[in-house]
Design a protein around this motif. Structure first.
Motif, PDB file in Angstrom:
ATOM      1  N   PRO A  76      -2.561 -24.987   1.119  1.00  0.00           N
ATOM      2  CA  PRO A  76      -2.708 -26.429   0.844  1.00  0.00           C
ATOM      3  C   PRO A  76      -1.698 -26.975  -0.159  1.00  0.00           C
ATOM      4  CG  PRO A  76      -4.437 -25.189  -0.266  1.00  0.00           C
ATOM      5  CD  PRO A  76      -3.705 -24.208   0.616  1.00  0.00           C
ATOM      6  N   ARG A  77      -0.905 -26.097  -0.780  1.00  0.00           N
ATOM      7  CA  ARG A  77       0.121 -26.590  -1.692  1.00  0.00           C
ATOM      8  C   ARG A  77       1.302 -27.198  -0.948  1.00  0.00           C
ATOM      9  NH1 ARG A  77       0.149 -20.965  -4.947  1.00  0.00           N
ATOM     10  NH2 ARG A  77       0.347 -20.342  -2.766  1.00  0.00           N
ATOM     11  N   ILE A  78       1.312 -27.087   0.365  1.00  0.00           N
ATOM     12  CA  ILE A  78       2.382 -27.637   1.192  1.00  0.00           C
ATOM     13  C   ILE A  78       2.093 -29.100   1.506  1.00  0.00           C
ATOM     14  CG2 ILE A  78       3.454 -27.553   3.477  1.00  0.00           C
ATOM     15  CD1 ILE A  78       3.117 -24.541   3.431  1.00  0.00           C
ATOM     16  N   GLY A  79       3.080 -29.951   1.321  1.00  0.00           N
ATOM     17  CA  GLY A  79       3.025 -31.328   1.765  1.00  0.00           C
ATOM     18  C   GLY A  79       4.063 -31.530   2.861  1.00  0.00           C
ATOM     19  N   ILE A  80       3.738 -32.335   3.855  1.00  0.00           N
ATOM     20  CA  ILE A  80       4.641 -32.569   4.980  1.00  0.00           C
ATOM     21  C   ILE A  80       4.936 -34.054   5.084  1.00  0.00           C
ATOM     22  CG2 ILE A  80       4.993 -32.341   7.466  1.00  0.00           C
ATOM     23  CD1 ILE A  80       2.956 -30.059   7.452  1.00  0.00           C
ATOM     24  N   VAL A  81       6.205 -34.399   4.992  1.00  0.00           N
ATOM     25  CA  VAL A  81       6.669 -35.760   5.260  1.00  0.00           C
ATOM     26  C   VAL A  81       7.379 -35.722   6.608  1.00  0.00           C
ATOM     27  CG1 VAL A  81       8.087 -37.681   4.478  1.00  0.00           C
ATOM     28  CG2 VAL A  81       6.934 -36.228   2.797  1.00  0.00           C
ATOM     29  N   ASN A  82       6.751 -36.297   7.615  1.00  0.00           N
ATOM     30  CA  ASN A  82       7.337 -36.293   8.951  1.00  0.00           C
ATOM     31  C   ASN A  82       7.959 -37.660   9.207  1.00  0.00           C
ATOM     32  OD1 ASN A  82       7.822 -35.032  11.544  1.00  0.00           O
ATOM     33  ND2 ASN A  82       6.316 -36.469  12.377  1.00  0.00           N
ATOM     34  N   LEU A  83       9.290 -37.713   9.224  1.00  0.00           N
ATOM     35  CA  LEU A  83       9.980 -38.976   9.442  1.00  0.00           C
ATOM     36  C   LEU A  83       9.902 -39.385  10.914  1.00  0.00           C
ATOM     37  CD1 LEU A  83      13.149 -38.525   7.191  1.00  0.00           C
ATOM     38  CD2 LEU A  83      10.892 -39.408   6.586  1.00  0.00           C
ATOM     39  N   SER A  84       9.979 -40.683  11.156  1.00  0.00           N
ATOM     40  CA  SER A  84       9.801 -41.203  12.510  1.00  0.00           C
ATOM     41  C   SER A  84      10.938 -40.811  13.443  1.00  0.00           C
ATOM     42  CB  SER A  84       9.660 -42.725  12.471  1.00  0.00           C
ATOM     43  OG  SER A  84      10.840 -43.323  11.939  1.00  0.00           O
ATOM     44  N   ARG A  85      12.100 -40.483  12.902  1.00  0.00           N
ATOM     45  CA  ARG A  85      13.248 -40.027  13.676  1.00  0.00           C
ATOM     46  C   ARG A  85      14.197 -39.315  12.730  1.00  0.00           C
ATOM     47  NH1 ARG A  85      17.761 -42.955  12.494  1.00  0.00           N
ATOM     48  NH2 ARG A  85      17.528 -45.086  11.697  1.00  0.00           N
ATOM     49  N   ASN A  86      15.331 -38.901  13.249  1.00  0.00           N
ATOM     50  CA  ASN A  86      16.336 -38.255  12.412  1.00  0.00           C
ATOM     51  C   ASN A  86      17.137 -39.314  11.638  1.00  0.00           C
ATOM     52  OD1 ASN A  86      19.528 -37.170  12.484  1.00  0.00           O
ATOM     53  ND2 ASN A  86      18.030 -35.728  11.718  1.00  0.00           N
ATOM     54  N   PHE A  87      17.039 -39.273  10.308  1.00  0.00           N
ATOM     55  CA  PHE A  87      17.745 -40.220   9.452  1.00  0.00           C
ATOM     56  C   PHE A  87      18.923 -39.579   8.728  1.00  0.00           C
ATOM     57  CE2 PHE A  87      13.692 -42.295  10.003  1.00  0.00           C
ATOM     58  CZ  PHE A  87      13.995 -43.649  10.011  1.00  0.00           C
TER      59      PHE A  87
END
Length: 338
Positions: A76-87
């Motif tokens: 649970p120490r992992i956070g995920i930021v999933n961007l809407s596309r490749n920036f």
């Protein structure tokens, strides 16, 4: 200091801030993610403080997101930021810094060329009182001679063109930053981002830690020579107007040359008459002047295009999904009986 609003985090529930945040942008790195995390965990646990790791999935098209979600279910120490596309990496790195909450933030790549085992040395420099502790490459394994030489030339060029901003040579994004230096960096919201230059621009007390850069652990690099060339253009145009000055000086030099050449023609005409000029010399002059004009217009266009992108006021990135981490207290050994 007020931190900038983070897209996708407006309704996030506040949680206790960890001591350390690790920011890892990635794109199509399914071969190496698990190996990286397996090496990162024991390094961070030995530091004896609460920590989190923010993985930024920059629009990967492989199984990277699925692997991150599986790792998140186990840790649970992992956070995920999933961007809407490749920036792009520079924007993805900014997204990770936006979501990092640690007192000290470490930026690194997932390919293991920057070994996680160097992080304790960065932390030691931070505990000495430095705001920025950057890892400086002593050896660059796994890189061709051409890449090493072009990188060396680029750093030398930036030293001469960067003015008051000095980018340390042989230094990438791998570094530790204090909370106040991260907050200062996040005030810079320009779209054309050259992070190595922005890291140097904010200043603050800094220290170098030498390390040997390892070869890529798995997969292939996403940085071909064309992308590296474009990154170099970003760095030059973001931190200096010297190309515009060079265009001005070149135009002035051509004008002086043309004035002198015209004077010579007038004198020769008065003394020797007016012979028919040669076709090759006329074409050479025309092509030379046309090339200079096109090059100057291109330099102006590069800067104008960047102004155009900035004035549109679009957000740097869009978050499709944000899974926040849950930092846990560091495990400590029980006190020994006297």
């Amino acid at each position: 200091m007020t931190r900038p609003a983070v897209p996708g985090q407006e309704h996030a529930v506040p949680a206790a801030c960890p001591t350390f945040s690790i920011v890892v942008p990635l794109y199509n790195e399914e071969e190496v993610i698990e190996q990286f995390h397996a090496r990162l965990v024991p390094v961070m646990e030995r530091l004896g403080a609460a920590w989190e790791v923010i993985y930024v999935n920059d629009g990967s098209r492989d199984r990277s997101l699925a692997i991150l979600e599986r790792l998140r279910a186990a840790d649970p120490r992992i956070g995920i930021v999933n961007l809407s596309r490749n920036f792009g990496k520079e924007i993805a790195l900014t997204a990770g810094l936006d979501h990092a909450r640690g007192e000290a933030v470490v930026v690194t790549d997932v390919d293991l060329q920057d070994p996680p085992e160097v992080i304790p040395e960065l932390v030691a420099g931070w505990r000495e009182g430095y705001d920025v502790v950057f890892a400086q490459r002593r050896v660059r394994e796994g890189e061709t001679i051409v890449k090493r030489k072009t990188a060396e030339l680029f750093y030398q060029l930036m030293q001469h063109l960067g003015g008051r901003v000095r980018i340390p040579p042989n230094t990438g994004d791998f570094r530790l930053m204090s909370r106040r230096s991260v907050d200062a960096l996040l005030q810079l919201r320009e779209h054309h981002r050259f992070m190595k230059g922005l890291f140097a621009w904010i200043g603050f007390p800094s220290k170098a830690v030498l390390y040997d850069r390892a070869p890529r652990a798995a997969g292939t690099t996403k940085w071909n020579y064309w992308k590296l060339w474009n990154l170099a253009l970003e760095g030059i145009t973001s931190f200096t107007v010297m190309p515009l000055k060079i265009a001005t000086y070149l135009g002035l030099a051509v004008s002086v040359f043309a004035l002198g050449f015209g004077g010579v023609i007038v004198v020769r005409t008065l003394v020797f008459g007016n012979p028919v000029p040669g076709y090759p010399s006329v074409m050479a002059v025309m092509l030379f002047l046309g090339g200079v004009q096109l090059m100057t217009l291109g330099v102006i266009g590069e800067y104008l295009g960047r102004v155009f992108n900035e004035v549109k006021g679009r957000p740097l990135y869009l978050v499709e999904r944000f899974v926040p981490p849950e930092p846990m207290a560091a495990k400590r050994e029980p006190a020994k009986a006297a």
